[in-house]
Write a protein that holds these residues in place. Structure first.
Motif, mmCIF file in Angstrom:
data_model
loop_
_atom_site.group_PDB
_atom_site.id
_atom_site.type_symbol
_atom_site.label_atom_id
_atom_site.label_comp_id
_atom_site.label_asym_id
_atom_site.label_seq_id
_atom_site.Cartn_x
_atom_site.Cartn_y
_atom_site.Cartn_z
ATOM 1 N N PHE A 1 -14.973 120.236 24.427
ATOM 2 C CA PHE A 1 -15.675 119.485 25.464
ATOM 3 C C PHE A 1 -14.718 118.675 26.332
ATOM 4 N N ASN B 1 -15.050 114.528 22.181
ATOM 5 C CA ASN B 1 -16.126 114.401 21.196
ATOM 6 C C ASN B 1 -15.652 114.476 19.753
ATOM 7 N N LEU B 2 -14.527 113.864 19.469
ATOM 8 C CA LEU B 2 -14.145 113.715 18.062
ATOM 9 C C LEU B 2 -15.097 112.722 17.413
ATOM 10 N N PHE B 3 -15.280 112.871 16.096
ATOM 11 C CA PHE B 3 -16.167 111.945 15.380
ATOM 12 C C PHE B 3 -15.411 110.645 15.145
ATOM 13 N N ASN B 4 -15.900 109.576 15.763
ATOM 14 C CA ASN B 4 -15.145 108.317 15.740
ATOM 15 C C ASN B 4 -15.091 107.665 14.365
ATOM 16 N N ASN B 5 -16.034 108.052 13.507
ATOM 17 C CA ASN B 5 -16.093 107.413 12.190
ATOM 18 C C ASN B 5 -15.198 108.112 11.163
ATOM 19 N N MET B 6 -14.456 109.124 11.598
ATOM 20 C CA MET B 6 -13.650 109.881 10.633
ATOM 21 C C MET B 6 -12.197 109.959 11.078
ATOM 22 N N LEU C 1 -14.452 118.687 8.204
ATOM 23 C CA LEU C 1 -15.883 118.446 7.940
ATOM 24 C C LEU C 1 -16.709 119.738 7.959
ATOM 25 N N ALA C 2 -16.685 120.432 9.087
ATOM 26 C CA ALA C 2 -17.571 121.595 9.226
ATOM 27 C C ALA C 2 -17.220 122.738 8.265
ATOM 28 N N LYS D 1 -18.410 121.574 4.745
ATOM 29 C CA LYS D 1 -19.864 121.438 4.594
ATOM 30 C C LYS D 1 -20.568 122.781 4.745
ATOM 31 N N GLN D 2 -20.002 123.661 5.556
ATOM 32 C CA GLN D 2 -20.621 124.971 5.726
ATOM 33 C C GLN D 2 -20.110 125.964 4.690
ATOM 34 N N ARG E 1 -9.927 121.675 15.642
ATOM 35 C CA ARG E 1 -11.163 121.475 14.879
ATOM 36 C C ARG E 1 -12.104 122.661 15.099
ATOM 37 N N ALA E 2 -12.123 123.182 16.324
ATOM 38 C CA ALA E 2 -12.952 124.360 16.600
ATOM 39 C C ALA E 2 -12.295 125.612 16.000
#
Ligand SMILES: Nc1ncnc2c1ncn2[C@@H]1O[C@H](COP(=O)(O)OP(=O)(O)OP(=O)(O)O)[C@@H](O)[C@H]1O
Ligand SMILES: [Mg+2]
Lengths: 481, 241
Positions: free
Chosen positions: B82, B86-91, B99-100, B103-104, B148-149
């Motif tokens: 993007f 849009n990185l996850f700010n809490n990580m 993460l993905a 979790k997947q 990350r992608a």
């Protein structure tokens, strides 16, 4: 986080269980408003008085254990009608309206409703009654004056103490109330007109179909009336009051005066116990309610958030919104009454639990909106990135949205808790002894309204001040996290 | 291969995409250009169903993408980068990346961590693995967003103006990484206003205006010999800047 949640759940289940505990001995539950000396009042933390003594005899007669419930006067009829209590004894006068709802026993007391004026008043007999008259809301004096004296201005106070205070401060021209308490609470700046405005008689009330209890009560009352026991009991209570009155020495020194008020309101008769109980219950209800509010509110917020994000669960979302609108659009006092009298109906239930339920349900609507706006505050881009990485709604919420939303949500929940601490004061309506009710009880014995009120106001302030500090600290910590 | 058939998207009454047909072959690097508001982002986001198309279909390797059915599968195969990173700010950086896949259940945590560190090394950011996104520069964040992608092993990667939010001196590091990924044969769809990059990097260019594909061709065809007047006007304006 998980740990805290577990702890909360355990605490809540303890409340719930304590509400369910069963008792073995059959009880006769008397409902009253213990602020009507000498008929019902608090001494050493217990409700005593003429009414209690008579009902105690009825209970003995029926071989039941007496239990006393102290509620708002307005609630007494609904208590008896709904079966929550067996017998109402609170200096209740017979009226046709009341008799439609419940059955009255024979009279056990005949009392005079007198007119109290300031010494300098120009009102000297019944015919001269005019101007502003204070009465206790919902008493026979209230209805009598409303019907028969259309030209006077009625000031309806919740407590007759407030009526006397009005008279003392010249806010009203006269007070109409029962002769017995009148003689006790007036001071030397006031006088009672010789001729009573009207006479009134008190009966007890039972539910319409409860003939066994009605007959038993009548039998006991009539026996006690004949033997003169009731007059003796009345005298006994009036005299016990005289004794406690003498314990406090009057003085002109301001500090001594303040100390005397403190002594009478807090120390005498162990009255601090009410404040301690009230304090505990206030905190307990607020805490329980905020936990329940969070549980329910989270569910509501999730339904709404899920709908906002996926357009699914349309009906559930509508229901959640309706629930929130109803709760936020109606007075919490009303909600409390509805939960107590309608939802819990005739079942016997722990009052603290009722408080937790009512305030928790009320709070859940506000909590839902707090959580929802907290969830909405999280950057949409990160949520999309989560979806784009093939995470599902639940995973996106759990790993990305919640951890970030919590920073906005927690401080608001802290503020909600502070609001709840103050909200609990309306629990007094259904007889929950929280801080406000505690001050009421004390005032009803000392006839000093201001001191206990100021005292509990200070306690509320201290609680909310400490909580605000904690919330501010939490906010700061979360910001840096 | 990703096939888009008669794709339409309305926002309320507003028709944003008016029937787009496009086939993206493996190894294609497609640049999408067009005036602001013409629907480029909407088109790109329709490919992985971040926007649900009003009608038409998206077919990935023969499977028609159904909203309820295999959405997660689709999204795993289509990576997206993007404009705002849009990185996850809490990580931390590392947690962002693993993460993905964890979790997947594409990898276990150890493997994912190993792979993430390998990728971080490639972009010289291994030392930042325990930092939070707010501690990084824009260029660093965007490169991390790209790996990350990448760790999901997608078949196709979508880039929506990946360099627009960057300071000029950081654009190079991001485009360099994109070139490296392309070298390994990744299929890419890129929306960008960096005309020189599109011209130089893409194998095919698509010009969208007002919700339709107006012209498509090789970079040379589009940039040197545009046929449609709208493309000409657009390019002359861009060149002026
Ligand atoms: N969620 C939405 N709701 C309503 N309208 C939208 C929404 N998203 C985009 N639009 C509208 O759709 C049109 C196309 O938007 P889009 O973002 O796809 O354009 P774009 O080509 O990417 O523009 P830019 O080059 O500025 O990024 C615009 O007019 C925009 O306002
Ligand atoms: Mg765009």
């Amino acid at each position: 986080m998980k740990r805290i949640f577990k702890l909360l759940v355990i605490m809540l289940s303890i409340f719930l269980l304590s509400g369910c505990e069963t008792e073995t001995k059959d009880k006769l539950t008397m409902v009253t408003e213990a602020g009507f000396y000498p008929y019902e009042y608090y001494s050493n933390g217990e409700v005593v008085g003429v009414d209690r003594d008579i009902v105690k005899r009825i209970a003995e007669y029926l071989d039941l254990e007496l239990e006393i419930k102290d509620v708002h006067f307005d609630s007494i009829i609904s208590e008896v009608k709904s079966g929550k209590s067996d017998i109402g004894a609170a200096g209740i006068s017979y009226t046709e309206e009341r008799a439609l709802e419940v059955d009255f026993t024979d009279n056990y007391i005949v009392s005079n409703q007198v007119i109290i004026v300031r010494n300098d008043s120009l009102i000297n007999n019944i015919d001269e009654v005019s101007g502003k008259i204070a009465v206790q809301l919902g008493t026979t004096a209230d209805s009598y004056l409303s019907e028969n004296y259309p030209n006077i201005e009625l000031i309806r106070e919740n407590k007759f103490l407030a009526c006397i205070e009005d008279l003392r401060q010249s806010k009203v021209d006269a007070v109409v109330m029962d002769e017995v308490p009148a003689k006790n609470i007036m001071d030397n700046t006031m006088r009672i007109l010789e001729e009573p405005l009207f006479s009134d008689s008190y009966g007890m009330i039972v539910a319409k179909d409860n003939t066994t209890l009605l007959n038993a009560a009548n039998a006991v009352i009539n026996k006690m009336k004949e033997s003169g026991e009731i007059d003796a009991i009345l005298l006994k209570h009036l005299e016990s009051k005289e004794e406690t009155k003498e314990e406090v020495k009057e003085s002109n020194n301001i500090f001594v005066k303040i100390y005397n008020r403190f002594y009478r309101s807090v120390i005498l008769d162990g009255r601090y116990k009410f404040i301690i109980t009230g304090f505990k219950n206030t905190l307990l209800i607020a805490l329980g309610a905020v936990i329940l509010g969070i549980l329910l509110g989270t569910i509501l917020a999730l339904i709404r958030n899920f709908h906002d994000n996926t357009n699914k669960l349309k009906i559930l979302n509508k229901l959640a919104k309706l629930y929130i609108d109803i709760i936020r659009g109606t007075p919490s006092t009303l909600q409390l009454m509805i939960i107590y009298y309608i939802i819990f109906g005739s079942s016997e239930v722990n009052m603290i639990l009722v408080g937790i339920m009512a305030f928790g349900i009320n709070s859940s609507a506000y909590v839902a909106e707090i959580i929802r706006s907290g969830l909405q505050s999280v950057d949409k881009g990160q949520i999309e990135a989560g979806y784009a990485l093939s995470l599902n709604y639940r995973q996106v919420m759990t790993y990305i949205v919640f951890p970030q939303a919590i920073k906005n949500i927690l401080p608001s929940l802290g503020n909600e808790f502070i609001t709840l601490v103050k909200e609990t004061s309306i629990g007094a309506y259904i007889g929950i002894v929280e801080l406000t009710k505690a001050s009421d009880i004390i005032a009803s014995r000392t006839y000093d309204y201001f001191f206990p009120l100021i005292l509990i106001a200070i306690i509320y302030l201290i609680i909310t001040f400490i909580l605000s500090q904690l919330v501010a600290l939490m906010e700061k910590r979360l910001k840096n996290a | 291969m990703l096939k888009i058939k008669n794709l339409k998207k309305n926002f309320g009454k507003k028709k944003v995409l008016k029937g787009i047909d496009l086939t993206i072959n493996d190894g294609d690097i497609i640049g999408i250009i067009g005036p602001s508001g013409c629907g480029k982002s909407t088109f790109l986001r329709s490919l992985n169903m971040l926007e649900v198309p009003t009608s038409g279909s998206v077919i990935l390797d023969g499977d028609t993408i159904d909203l309820n059915d295999n959405l997660n599968d689709l999204r795993r195969k289509i990576g997206m980068v993007f404009q705002q990173f849009n990185l996850f700010n809490n990580m931390t950086v590392l947690d962002n990346i693993i993460l993905a896949p964890v979790k997947q259940k594409l990898m276990n945590k150890t493997d994912a961590t190993q792979e993430a560190i390998r990728l971080l090394k490639k972009i010289d950011l291994e030392d930042k693995k325990d930092n939070y996104p707010r501690e990084l520069s824009g260029g660093q964040r965007q490169r991390i967003a790209i790996i990350r992608a990448l760790i999901m092993k997608p078949n196709i990667m979508l880039f929506d103006e990946p360099t627009s939010a960057l300071d000029p001196e950081m654009i190079g590091e991001v485009t360099k990484l994109m070139r490296e990924i392309a070298k390994n044969g990744m299929t890419m769809v890129i929306v960008s206003h960096e005309m020189s990059f599109i011209k130089d990097f893409c194998t095919r260019v698509i010009f969208i205006d007002d919700g339709n594909i107006v012209e498509e061709g090789t970079p040379e065809e589009i940039f040197e010999h545009p046929k449609d007047q709208r493309v000409k006007t657009f390019l002359s304006k861009v060149k002026d800047i």
